[in-house]
Design a protein around this motif. Structure first.
Motif, mmCIF file in Angstrom:
data_model
loop_
_atom_site.group_PDB
_atom_site.id
_atom_site.type_symbol
_atom_site.label_atom_id
_atom_site.label_comp_id
_atom_site.label_asym_id
_atom_site.label_seq_id
_atom_site.Cartn_x
_atom_site.Cartn_y
_atom_site.Cartn_z
ATOM 1 N N ILE A 1 0.846 -1.192 0.000
ATOM 2 C CA ILE A 1 0.000 0.000 0.000
ATOM 3 C C ILE A 1 0.884 1.246 0.000
ATOM 4 C CG2 ILE A 1 -1.618 1.381 1.375
ATOM 5 C CD1 ILE A 1 -2.978 -1.112 2.255
ATOM 6 N N LYS B 1 -5.811 -9.332 -2.424
ATOM 7 C CA LYS B 1 -6.747 -8.475 -3.153
ATOM 8 C C LYS B 1 -7.745 -7.874 -2.163
ATOM 9 C CE LYS B 1 -6.139 -8.437 -6.926
ATOM 10 N NZ LYS B 1 -5.095 -7.692 -7.700
ATOM 11 N N LEU B 2 -7.654 -6.578 -1.966
ATOM 12 C CA LEU B 2 -8.466 -5.890 -0.962
ATOM 13 C C LEU B 2 -9.644 -5.167 -1.604
ATOM 14 C CD1 LEU B 2 -5.533 -4.254 1.059
ATOM 15 C CD2 LEU B 2 -6.749 -6.368 1.625
ATOM 16 N N ASN B 3 -10.821 -5.286 -0.972
ATOM 17 C CA ASN B 3 -11.930 -4.433 -1.389
ATOM 18 C C ASN B 3 -11.776 -3.081 -0.691
ATOM 19 O OD1 ASN B 3 -13.055 -4.616 1.251
ATOM 20 N ND2 ASN B 3 -14.157 -6.495 0.695
ATOM 21 N N SER B 4 -12.676 -2.156 -0.940
ATOM 22 C CA SER B 4 -12.514 -0.791 -0.423
ATOM 23 C C SER B 4 -12.515 -0.747 1.106
ATOM 24 C CB SER B 4 -13.616 0.110 -0.982
ATOM 25 O OG SER B 4 -14.902 -0.391 -0.643
ATOM 26 N N GLU B 5 -13.377 -1.541 1.743
ATOM 27 C CA GLU B 5 -13.429 -1.544 3.207
ATOM 28 C C GLU B 5 -12.170 -2.173 3.796
ATOM 29 O OE1 GLU B 5 -16.951 -3.280 4.746
ATOM 30 O OE2 GLU B 5 -18.300 -1.811 3.833
ATOM 31 N N GLN B 6 -11.696 -3.239 3.173
ATOM 32 C CA GLN B 6 -10.472 -3.877 3.649
ATOM 33 C C GLN B 6 -9.268 -2.957 3.477
ATOM 34 O OE1 GLN B 6 -10.687 -7.376 1.191
ATOM 35 N NE2 GLN B 6 -11.553 -8.638 2.832
ATOM 36 N N GLU B 7 -9.230 -2.248 2.372
ATOM 37 C CA GLU B 7 -8.116 -1.321 2.149
ATOM 38 C C GLU B 7 -8.125 -0.208 3.192
ATOM 39 O OE1 GLU B 7 -6.382 1.697 -1.287
ATOM 40 O OE2 GLU B 7 -7.651 -0.017 -1.872
ATOM 41 N N LYS B 8 -9.307 0.267 3.547
ATOM 42 C CA LYS B 8 -9.415 1.301 4.577
ATOM 43 C C LYS B 8 -8.882 0.778 5.912
ATOM 44 C CE LYS B 8 -12.780 4.272 6.936
ATOM 45 N NZ LYS B 8 -14.224 4.662 7.037
ATOM 46 N N ARG C 1 -5.132 0.513 5.845
ATOM 47 C CA ARG C 1 -4.488 1.819 6.006
ATOM 48 C C ARG C 1 -4.499 2.247 7.479
ATOM 49 N NH1 ARG C 1 -3.408 4.419 1.274
ATOM 50 N NH2 ARG C 1 -4.416 3.569 -0.601
#
Length: 256
Positions: free
Chosen positions: A64, A195-202, A205
């Motif tokens: 990331i 492979k991250l979805n938007s919630e996982q990426e948040k 972070r």
């Protein structure tokens, strides 16, 4: 030369050629040429009682904003990729059929039991690798180590990250003589992108912004220098050499 000696000699040469060709076909797109030749030679010249130490692991490439996530090692005081050694199912019969033995270099405990960190008869290496690639009677998904290293300690939420999606990136085998264990060794690293979805990426972070001595986020330079900081002119922590495999399959381990 007697006929029987000629037949035996010819048969032996044919067998060697067949084994060489099969090893070449199997490993040609996996091992660099120099290592491939070393593996051939070691396999073909091995005595009936000689073993190779084999360790098969999968690594998560979690990347990331230009930095990779590394976790603190459980056995060695270093930061390393999230991931670990694959498991073989207790019901598997192939290992006993091939005469595969438990690893005698590291202590076997509840965590490492059934790890694919084993000693394989040198002359049966191809059959062992062929079995592994068949995916029979062994762990084939990439869930367990993610759960053990990131979910169970509480760094990430099971509700959000289980199951985790991964995508195969490449396999990097390394055949060498281990100075540490004093034996021929084949390390087999499979690298997977998470492979991250938007919630996982948040959530990832947020983890990145939460300091801890149990994990670090580091850039490519830090990994290539194994933790040495040129600006500080010191090494604040050690990074495992296999972390370089997150960057490229072309990085060679133990090539100093």
């Amino acid at each position: 030369m007697a006929l029987t000696e000629f037949v035996l000699s010819t048969g032996s040469n044919i067998a060697v050629n067949i084994l060489s060709n099969r090893l070449d076909t199997f490993l040609s797109d996996r091992l660099p040429r120099g290592q491939r030749l070393a593996l051939w030679r070691a396999s073909l010249l091995a005595s009936p009682n000689q073993y190779f130490r084999i360790s098969i692991a999968y690594l998560y490439r979690i990347y990331i904003d230009g930095e990779y996530l590394l976790i603190k090692g459980r056995r060695i005081d270093q930061y390393q990729p999230v991931g670990g050694v694959r498991k073989v199912y207790p019901s598997a019969k192939i290992l006993s059929e091939l005469g595969v033995l438990d690893d005698d270099c590291l202590k076997i405990d509840d965590i490492s039991r059934h790890d694919l960190r084993v000693r394989v008869p040198a002359r049966k290496l191809l059959r062992f690798l062929t079995w592994y690639e068949s995916r029979e009677d062994r762990e084939v998904d990439q869930q367990r180590e993610f759960i053990e290293e990131l979910i169970r300690p509480g760094f990430l939420s099971a509700d959000l990250f289980v199951p985790i999606a991964t995508q195969y990136r490449y396999t990097v085998p390394t055949f060498h003589f281990s100075a540490h264990f004093q034996c021929q060794e084949l390390l087999y690293h499979e690298v997977f992108d998470v492979k991250l979805n938007s919630e996982q990426e948040k959530a990832m972070r947020q983890l990145k912004d939460t300091p801890s001595d149990q994990y670090v986020w580091v850039d490519e330079e830090s990994i290539l220098m194994l933790g040495h900081d040129k600006r500080l002119k010191r090494k604040p922590f050690q990074i495992g050499e296999h972390a370089r495999l997150l960057i490229s399959k072309d990085y060679k381990l133990f090539n100093h």
